[in-house]
Design a protein around this motif. Structure first.
Motif, PDB file in Angstrom:
ATOM      1  N   PRO A 169       4.930  17.718  -1.171  1.00  0.00           N
ATOM      2  CA  PRO A 169       4.221  16.830  -0.239  1.00  0.00           C
ATOM      3  C   PRO A 169       4.128  15.401  -0.764  1.00  0.00           C
ATOM      4  N   ASP A 170       4.145  14.447   0.163  1.00  0.00           N
ATOM      5  CA  ASP A 170       3.978  13.024  -0.141  1.00  0.00           C
ATOM      6  C   ASP A 170       5.136  12.426  -0.936  1.00  0.00           C
ATOM      7  N   ILE A 171       6.298  13.035  -0.829  1.00  0.00           N
ATOM      8  CA  ILE A 171       7.508  12.432  -1.387  1.00  0.00           C
ATOM      9  C   ILE A 171       8.263  11.788  -0.223  1.00  0.00           C
ATOM     10  N   PRO A 172       8.323  10.462  -0.144  1.00  0.00           N
ATOM     11  CA  PRO A 172       8.929   9.811   1.018  1.00  0.00           C
ATOM     12  C   PRO A 172      10.451   9.716   0.970  1.00  0.00           C
ATOM     13  N   TYR A 173      11.070  10.073  -0.151  1.00  0.00           N
ATOM     14  CA  TYR A 173      12.509   9.861  -0.331  1.00  0.00           C
ATOM     15  C   TYR A 173      13.297  11.014   0.269  1.00  0.00           C
ATOM     16  N   TRP A 314       2.145   0.334   1.710  1.00  0.00           N
ATOM     17  CA  TRP A 314       3.375   0.976   2.153  1.00  0.00           C
ATOM     18  C   TRP A 314       3.179   1.555   3.552  1.00  0.00           C
ATOM     19  N   GLN A 315       4.260   1.492   4.354  1.00  0.00           N
ATOM     20  CA  GLN A 315       4.170   1.991   5.733  1.00  0.00           C
ATOM     21  C   GLN A 315       4.058   3.508   5.800  1.00  0.00           C
ATOM     22  N   VAL A 316       4.681   4.189   4.841  1.00  0.00           N
ATOM     23  CA  VAL A 316       4.644   5.649   4.779  1.00  0.00           C
ATOM     24  C   VAL A 316       3.874   6.047   3.525  1.00  0.00           C
ATOM     25  N   ALA A 317       2.843   6.862   3.697  1.00  0.00           N
ATOM     26  CA  ALA A 317       2.043   7.279   2.546  1.00  0.00           C
ATOM     27  C   ALA A 317       2.875   8.134   1.590  1.00  0.00           C
ATOM     28  N   GLY A 318       2.602   8.009   0.305  1.00  0.00           N
ATOM     29  CA  GLY A 318       3.313   8.835  -0.664  1.00  0.00           C
ATOM     30  C   GLY A 318       3.329   8.220  -2.046  1.00  0.00           C
ATOM     31  N   TRP A 319       4.190   8.772  -2.903  1.00  0.00           N
ATOM     32  CA  TRP A 319       4.334   8.325  -4.288  1.00  0.00           C
ATOM     33  C   TRP A 319       5.400   7.232  -4.377  1.00  0.00           C
ATOM     34  N   TYR A 320       5.023   6.091  -4.953  1.00  0.00           N
ATOM     35  CA  TYR A 320       5.952   4.969  -5.078  1.00  0.00           C
ATOM     36  C   TYR A 320       5.976   4.474  -6.526  1.00  0.00           C
ATOM     37  N   PRO A 321       7.163   4.056  -6.998  1.00  0.00           N
ATOM     38  CA  PRO A 321       7.311   3.668  -8.399  1.00  0.00           C
ATOM     39  C   PRO A 321       6.873   2.228  -8.649  1.00  0.00           C
ATOM     40  N   GLU A 340      10.214   5.090 -12.049  1.00  0.00           N
ATOM     41  CA  GLU A 340       9.182   5.769 -12.818  1.00  0.00           C
ATOM     42  C   GLU A 340       7.816   5.108 -12.606  1.00  0.00           C
ATOM     43  N   ASN A 341       6.798   5.650 -13.290  1.00  0.00           N
ATOM     44  CA  ASN A 341       5.443   5.098 -13.245  1.00  0.00           C
ATOM     45  C   ASN A 341       4.926   5.097 -11.799  1.00  0.00           C
ATOM     46  N   TYR A 342       4.774   6.259 -11.238  1.00  0.00           N
ATOM     47  CA  TYR A 342       4.430   6.406  -9.819  1.00  0.00           C
ATOM     48  C   TYR A 342       2.930   6.288  -9.567  1.00  0.00           C
ATOM     49  N   GLN A 343       2.604   5.665  -8.445  1.00  0.00           N
ATOM     50  CA  GLN A 343       1.230   5.673  -7.962  1.00  0.00           C
ATOM     51  C   GLN A 343       1.240   6.084  -6.492  1.00  0.00           C
ATOM     52  N   HIS A 344       0.161   6.693  -6.055  1.00  0.00           N
ATOM     53  CA  HIS A 344       0.091   7.145  -4.680  1.00  0.00           C
ATOM     54  C   HIS A 344      -0.470   6.054  -3.786  1.00  0.00           C
ATOM     55  N   SER A 345       0.178   5.868  -2.645  1.00  0.00           N
ATOM     56  CA  SER A 345      -0.258   4.843  -1.704  1.00  0.00           C
ATOM     57  C   SER A 345      -0.478   5.474  -0.330  1.00  0.00           C
TER      58      SER A 345
END
Length: 345
Positions: A169-173, A314-321, A340-345
């Motif tokens: 879940p919450d992986i936008p890629y 971010w337009q789509v919620a999820g984990w971004y580097p 790397e170094n992901y934060q949730h948005s």
């Protein structure tokens, strides 16, 4: 019905045996640690996760925890790497090797590293033509395709991402795309050096594939050009990036960081691009020259990570580097290009 248990036991036994053997190796090849122990000096036994890979089988990988003092010797003696063990996508041939995606994740699914991995040999015997002619358009209407001006995308390798990643879940890629540009591309004097584009797509592949060829901008259909260059709402526009209308067939628009050194008289080595389509961020892209990668293996360049400029949201919620990393692993003879170094948005 007992076979799965036997296989699990067998794998555990192999992992334990390999770990014991490698720890023995570590003790033998780490005289400094041995001397410290003999002298009564404390050594660093902080537990470190390592993905253990024996020299006899680089395809079998096991998660183990080692004392920190043993990690460097083990990494030097084997093709092991800092854990946890990665999951992998399907490989695709290029040069004298292949490329595939990988992901390392926390037990709860949070991404640690997501990227491309490829052996040093992939940089050998690469294509020499300008493009693979998958995305061309007769812009001047003379009935002849000029691959230097009427074909885009270089030599592309679409890649799937590991299922373990995309099912979280919450992986936008959605997928990844590697492009090798034999002679680079425009603007002249900026990006016209042999280089690789490492795309991480948020946009579904079917939507990307539907971006048609045509006579506008970089061989893109004019209606699709208009869609690709729709303004991104300011809160979603990455800090410091601008839209120069660099929209391309089968790719979309490219947002440029004009503070990057190649825009200020320095030779292009590596940079970070954002893609856009229909007023949305569509991909994230480290772009790296072949020469820069080769320099990592020779020691002329150093492996490392670089900050990614962020949008306000971010337009789509999820984990971004927050970082992208370019590394050469001498003990494995391979490269990784990762986020790397992901934060949730």
């Amino acid at each position: 019905m007992s076979t799965p248990k036997k296989n699990t036991y067998k794998r555990s036994l192999i992992a334990s045996s390999a770990a014991a053997a490698l720890l023995g190796t570590a003790a033998l090849i780490s005289p400094a640690a041995g001397s410290a122990s003999a002298a009564g000096t404390a050594v660093d036994t902080t537990p470190v996760k390592v993905c253990l890979t024996g020299n006899t089988s680089t395809t079998a990988e096991f998660n183990v925890t080692l004392p920190k003092v043993a990690v460097d010797p083990v990494l030097q003696a084997t093709p092991s790497y800092l854990g946890p063990c990665a999951s992998y996508g399907t490989p695709s041939a290029l040069g004298n090797g292949n490329v595939r995606t990988y992901a390392q994740q926390e037990p709860n699914g949070k991404p640690i590293s997501m990227g491309f991995v490829f052996p040093k040999t992939m940089l050998q015997n690469l294509p020499t033509t300008m493009t693979d002619q998958h995305h061309c358009y007769d812009i001047n209407g003379n009935g002849v395709i000029d691959e230097h001006t009427e074909c885009m995308g270089g030599h592309e390798r679409p890649l799937d991402l590991p299922t373990a990643l995309t099912s979280t879940p919450d992986i936008p890629y959605k997928w990844a795309l590697l492009n090798y540009n034999t002679m680079g591309h425009g603007p002249a004097g900026i990006y016209d050096l042999p280089h690789f584009d490492f795309h991480f797509y948020v946009q579904p592949k079917a939507e990307r594939d539907a971006i048609r060829p045509g006579p506008c901008a970089l061989a893109i259909n004019c209606d699709d050009f208009a869609t690709a260059t729709k303004p991104i709402p300011s809160q979603y526009m990455p800090s410091g990036y601008i839209d120069n209308g660099v929209a391309e067939v089968a790719m979309g628009n490219h947002l440029i960081d004009q503070s990057s050194p190649e825009w200020h008289g320095q030779t292009f080595t590596q940079t970070f691009i954002y893609g856009a389509y229909d007023a949305k961020i569509s991909f994230l892209e480290p772009m790296i020259t072949k020469a820069y990668l080769e320099g990592l293996a020779t020691g002329a360049n150093q492996s490392g990570c670089f900050p990614i400029k962020q949008p306000q949201s971010w337009q789509v919620a999820g984990w971004y580097p927050k970082d992208y990393c370019i590394k050469y692993r001498a003990n494995r003879g391979d490269y990784t290009v990762s986020m790397e170094n992901y934060q949730h948005s």
